[in-house]
Scaffold this motif. Structure first.
Motif, short mmCIF file in Angstrom:
data_model
loop_
_atom_site.label_atom_id
_atom_site.label_comp_id
_atom_site.label_asym_id
_atom_site.label_seq_id
_atom_site.Cartn_x
_atom_site.Cartn_y
_atom_site.Cartn_z
N GLN A 116 -45.60 -33.43 -41.39
CA GLN A 116 -46.77 -33.09 -41.86
C GLN A 116 -47.05 -32.81 -43.07
O GLN A 116 -48.01 -32.96 -44.00
CB GLN A 116 -47.35 -31.72 -40.93
N GLU A 129 -54.71 -37.64 -32.75
CA GLU A 129 -55.76 -36.87 -32.15
C GLU A 129 -55.81 -37.35 -30.74
O GLU A 129 -56.78 -36.59 -29.87
CB GLU A 129 -56.83 -36.88 -32.89
N MET A 154 -46.48 -34.52 -33.21
CA MET A 154 -47.13 -33.18 -33.29
C MET A 154 -48.45 -33.24 -32.31
O MET A 154 -49.00 -34.49 -31.95
CB MET A 154 -47.94 -32.93 -34.66
N ALA A 175 -54.80 -31.65 -32.95
CA ALA A 175 -55.17 -30.37 -33.87
C ALA A 175 -56.36 -30.08 -33.66
O ALA A 175 -56.98 -29.01 -34.08
CB ALA A 175 -54.68 -30.47 -35.37
N THR A 176 -57.34 -30.82 -33.28
CA THR A 176 -58.75 -30.44 -33.58
C THR A 176 -59.35 -30.06 -31.97
O THR A 176 -60.30 -29.46 -32.18
CB THR A 176 -59.64 -31.81 -33.67
N LEU A 232 -51.66 -25.23 -36.73
CA LEU A 232 -52.60 -26.26 -36.32
C LEU A 232 -52.79 -26.33 -34.67
O LEU A 232 -53.87 -26.95 -34.37
CB LEU A 232 -52.29 -27.76 -36.67
N ALA A 233 -52.12 -25.64 -34.17
CA ALA A 233 -52.39 -25.40 -32.59
C ALA A 233 -53.57 -24.56 -32.35
O ALA A 233 -53.58 -23.42 -32.87
CB ALA A 233 -51.31 -25.10 -32.01
N LYS A 234 -54.34 -24.97 -31.49
CA LYS A 234 -55.60 -24.27 -31.20
C LYS A 234 -55.08 -23.09 -30.18
O LYS A 234 -55.69 -22.13 -29.87
CB LYS A 234 -56.75 -25.04 -30.46
#
Length: 305
Positions: free
Chosen positions: A46, A82, A105, A108-109, A140-142
């Motif tokens: 990243q 995503e 990863m 992230a959204t 970045l993790a919700k």
């Protein structure tokens, strides 16, 4: 025979030209530098600004990674996206290009619970034959990736296919939790620029993933820890943690400092960070981090003699 993914694997800081184009020559120069100072390989992650690359650039970087590592060590390509469909496509291309492992990863959204996370990673793992490092990016993790979800992935696919780079804070206790929940089977990589390497190493690590500008510092620090030379390791580790306290305020803050270090040392020609967000480094901060960095390089050289 598959290469074993372990040791010191710094992240490439994506080099760009004056006009903002990908600088392939400086990409290869960074790889040369990392192998020259004793790294086991390198990673495109990243902090490589991978999410700011175009689709074609991401494909090209995977090809460059395989070329740069051939016959010298391990190449790891970031292929998270995503959607599972996009992550699978990038992962299959990276495998075909010849990289040795994937760093994946999560999306992230959107927030994904355990079932969504396990489904996403399972689809990527089953699409390739390479080892996959599960990258849980805390910033970045919700929704945090649970220990239970990580255990399920390991039990399903085994420790040769699934590795971990947990960043959920506080990192050291999370390393212990994952280690204990998997009976010591989990192969875990520390990130965070080596900031917590002194603590995480004794909890059980397969390796560490810093970035190019501190490659030789972490190579020596890792070797000292592996050899049980704790007192010497602390001399480097404590200064490195102070440097990381300055650098890790944000991705762009980190890049503004790290790329200036690399340019000053002649490893890259340009400090360009791809927008839209850029950090303008103030000169007082630069003076402090530059002095700390130079002290660390000198100390590392003295201890490694």
């Amino acid at each position: 025979m598959a290469k074993q993914v372990k040791g010191v694997l710094p992240v490439v800081l994506m080099p760009f030209t004056d006009t903002g184009a990908l600088d392939e020559e400086d990409f290869l120069a960074q790889a040369d530098h990392m192998f020259d100072v004793g790294c086991d390989g390198f990673v495109v992650g990243q902090i490589s600004e991978v999410l700011r690359l175009t689709h074609d650039e991401r494909l090209r970087v995977a090809e460059l990674s395989a070329k740069a590592a051939q016959g010298r060590g391990i190449s790891v390509m970031s292929t998270g996206a995503e959607s599972p469909e996009a992550a699978v496509a990038y992962s299959r291309h990276a495998q075909e290009a010849g990289v040795d492992a994937l760093l994946v990863m999560h999306p992230a959204t959107i927030p994904l619970g355990d079932e969504g996370m396990v489904d996403y990673y399972s689809r990527v793992i089953e699409s390739v034959d390479l080892p996959v490092i599960i990258h849980h990016a805390k910033s970045l993790a919700k929704t945090p990736l649970s220990i239970d979800a990580q255990v399920r992935l390991l039990e399903t696919y085994g420790e040769e296919r699934v590795l971990f780079k947990p960043e959920a804070q506080p990192t050291p206790p999370r390393v212990s939790e994952l280690r204990d929940a998997t009976g010591g089977r989990a192969r875990i990589f520390e990130g965070d620029g080596g900031m917590m390497l002194l603590d995480c190493h004794r909890r059980g690590l397969a390796g560490t993933i810093p970035a190019t500008e501190i490659a030789e510092i972490v190579v020596v620090l890792w070797r000292l820890l592996e050899e049980g030379r704790r007192a010497e390791a602390e001399r480097i580790g404590h200064q490195l943690s102070y440097l990381m306290c300055h650098m890790m305020n944000s991705t762009d803050y980190y890049l503004a400092i790290a790329k200036r270090f690399l340019k000053e040392r002649g490893i890259v020609k340009n400090t360009h960070v791809r927008g839209p967000s850029r950090h303008i480094l103030d000169e007082e901060t630069w003076t402090e981090v530059h002095a700390t960095y130079q002290n660390l390089l000198t100390l590392t050289k003295e201890i490694s003699r």
